[in-house]
Enzyme design. Structure first.
Site, short mmCIF file in Angstrom:
data_model
loop_
_atom_site.label_atom_id
_atom_site.label_comp_id
_atom_site.label_asym_id
_atom_site.label_seq_id
_atom_site.Cartn_x
_atom_site.Cartn_y
_atom_site.Cartn_z
N HIS A 187 -46.87 12.38 32.65
CA HIS A 187 -46.29 11.23 31.97
C HIS A 187 -45.28 11.70 30.92
O HIS A 187 -45.27 12.87 30.52
CB HIS A 187 -47.41 10.41 31.31
CG HIS A 187 -48.19 9.61 32.31
ND1 HIS A 187 -49.22 8.78 31.95
CD2 HIS A 187 -48.11 9.53 33.66
CE1 HIS A 187 -49.72 8.20 33.03
NE2 HIS A 187 -49.08 8.65 34.08
N CYS B 203 -50.90 5.24 28.15
CA CYS B 203 -51.96 4.81 29.07
C CYS B 203 -53.32 5.17 28.49
O CYS B 203 -53.48 6.15 27.78
CB CYS B 203 -51.76 5.43 30.44
SG CYS B 203 -52.05 7.22 30.47
N GLU C 17 -45.07 11.21 27.75
CA GLU C 17 -45.63 11.75 26.52
C GLU C 17 -46.00 13.22 26.70
O GLU C 17 -45.79 14.05 25.80
CB GLU C 17 -46.90 10.98 26.11
CG GLU C 17 -46.69 9.50 25.81
CD GLU C 17 -46.90 8.62 27.04
OE1 GLU C 17 -46.48 9.04 28.15
OE2 GLU C 17 -47.46 7.53 26.90
N CYS D 58 -53.08 9.41 28.19
CA CYS D 58 -52.20 9.87 27.12
C CYS D 58 -52.70 9.42 25.75
O CYS D 58 -52.53 10.13 24.76
CB CYS D 58 -50.79 9.34 27.33
SG CYS D 58 -49.99 10.09 28.75
#
Lengths: 335, 335
Positions: A52, A104, A54, A113
């Site tokens: 992701h 998420c 992040e 995350c």
């Protein structure tokens, strides 16, 4: 120019747009890490199954200050998560994390995350848009419960536009119309560079269904595969009232490809992510069905058949970018 | 995205483009101040007679860390120079200054920027393009003699494109063709928003000469002033073989405006900064004379007379930007 939260969030949004549509079925997301005012990283989610936004941004930020750290060798999301949780040593405590979508909160193909951020305890997390996906949402609450300062809603409208294809394909179907033309709307001959064609093939590799007009199939006999990137040839719906085609052309010969010949537009709703390729004639027929017009513009003026037509359509430009020397413009249909 | 010198210089270049053509007869210049990795300011030169990009950026940077300082009230270039030289107290010693053009070395309408930087002694000055103006050049040497670390050539190609109109009008004449159209090249009726029209009027206020086709004058009877911004109506050359016009129309009634009726394109060379307004027909006639096509694109598809024509022209997109919801694209003619 004023350097504030919006400035940093815009960097995250623009980075995410580079991968718009390519993250399917995931949303396009961008993330920026700022430590004491210094931008350490600007990253995005690039493809489903990959880390992701992040995670990419946290890794790059850490590397920026520890350029030879072993985290350099970590590629998989769970490995980066695990490594950062063990080794962060307070590195992120004076960082602000700008992310275009609520982190998420569930463990899917990659760990959550929100949980990673909770452990790293940044000074502040700035989120542009809340997660509309019920399974993944709750990230904000997780962060707040860990006493992290959370701001929600910075550049929400821009983040919504970034998220829009994801919202559509998650709920039912996202349909975009891809067209290439010169500055003056001419569509004759080869318009796009090979770099732009490679991008179109990258899109073909991602979509659930490609729609093409019957006349184009009869006249051009296109293969409609993704050979420029050695990708998967998409399933095809030939939009045509007349159902008779020469099935000896390459289009019909690709193994494992489904080809439908139909003029029933309701069949599009059986798919989540649909690309229509064509010019102004087909656009006129299908205009009520499309969410986006993705327009590739080559910077030249050419004589030849062009955009002279009877269509009246209004759009909002939601983003634009360069593909080499050509423009790609993402236009959202105003309904 | 990699955060390096190019990243910061790109911010300076993009900021400068916001004022492209509006700084005439000066060049468009941008400047970014970075202190220990933190971006303190992103500024540009906005108009001839106003402070240079460096002065704006140094002031904003100082204010960022001293938000209530009296420098806030200083507007004039010489006042900001004087104030910073007296009060900087080493503030800029750990700063990197990114500037798209070599700082000026001569005292013109404003004091020399190279001299100001010499006094402020930043850690490093990064310059994209050297000054092609012999009177103002020498800034690099001045800085180096003061033992300031100077880097020259970062994003030089992009900085050259930013500088190109200035180079042309300094040497002889810069001519740009302004055109408005829909996505599909339609030019019928009112295309542009009032915001875009205000921008066109801002350009009209700056130029030395405006060129318009004879047929447009006969058919549309335009006034061709700058009323949207209460600006100066430009001198006009009506490009026409037939020299007979109804001189009772408003175009001819504006005090202190010169109107030439001519089909001699060599007359353009008597001016430094020329805008042609028209559509594809006039472009076809004048295409060999133009440096830029400035294209305003409204995000809609409309039926109607459009870009069907016999022109073959190739361009390079040197910049693009938004004016509200419309696009403005700066295209350089490939010769």
């Amino acid at each position: 120019m004023i350097i504030n939260d919006n400035f940093f969030m815009k960097l995250a949004i623009d980075e995410a747009w580079k991968y718009q549509l390519l993250t399917y079925p995931n949303p396009a997301v961008g993330c920026v890490v700022v430590k004491n005012g210094e931008i350490l990283s600007i990253e995005a989610h690039k493809e489903a199954g990959m880390p992701h936004a992040e995670v990419n941004a946290l890794k790059t930020a850490y590397l920026k200050k520890h350029p030879n750290d072993v985290i350099k060798t970590k590629r998989k999301s769970e490995d980066i998560h695990e490594y950062l949780i063990k080794n962060h040593n307070g590195f992120f405590n004076d960082c602000e994390i700008f992310v275009t979508l609520e982190p998420c909160n569930h463990i899917g193909k990659t760990p959550a995350c929100a949980n990673l951020l909770k452990e790293l305890k940044p000074k502040r997390v700035i989120i542009a848009h809340d997660d509309t996906n019920k399974i993944a949402s709750g990230g904000c609450e997780t962060l707040k419960e860990a006493n992290i300062d959370v701001s929600l809603g910075c550049m929400k409208k821009e983040a919504y536009e970034l998220l829009f294809p994801f919202i559509k394909w998650s709920e039912n179907t996202f349909v975009f119309y891809k067209m290439a033309q010169t500055l003056n709307g001419s569509i004759d001959g080869k318009i796009s560079s090979n770099q732009a064609l490679a991008y179109v093939h990258t899109l073909r590799d991602k979509i659930d269904l490609m729609v093409i007009g019957g006349n184009t199939v009869r006249t051009d006999k296109p293969t409609l595969d993704a050979r420029y990137i050695a990708g998967r040839a998409p399933n095809v719906m030939i939009y045509s009232k007349n159902k008779i085609f020469d099935t000896n052309i390459p289009l019909f010969k690709i193994p494992n490809r489904e080809v439908i010949i139909s003029d029933d537009l309701f069949r599009l709703l059986d798919y989540k992510f649909v690309m229509i390729e064509g010019t102004y004639n087909l656009l006129d027929t299908l205009k009520e069905r499309i969410d986006y017009l993705v327009l590739l513009v080559s910077p030249k003026i050419r004589k030849g058949e062009n955009a002279l037509n009877e269509i009246d359509m209004d759009f909002e430009i939601v983003h634009e970018n360069f593909i080499g020397q050509e423009k790609i413009i993402y236009l959202k249909r105003k309904s």
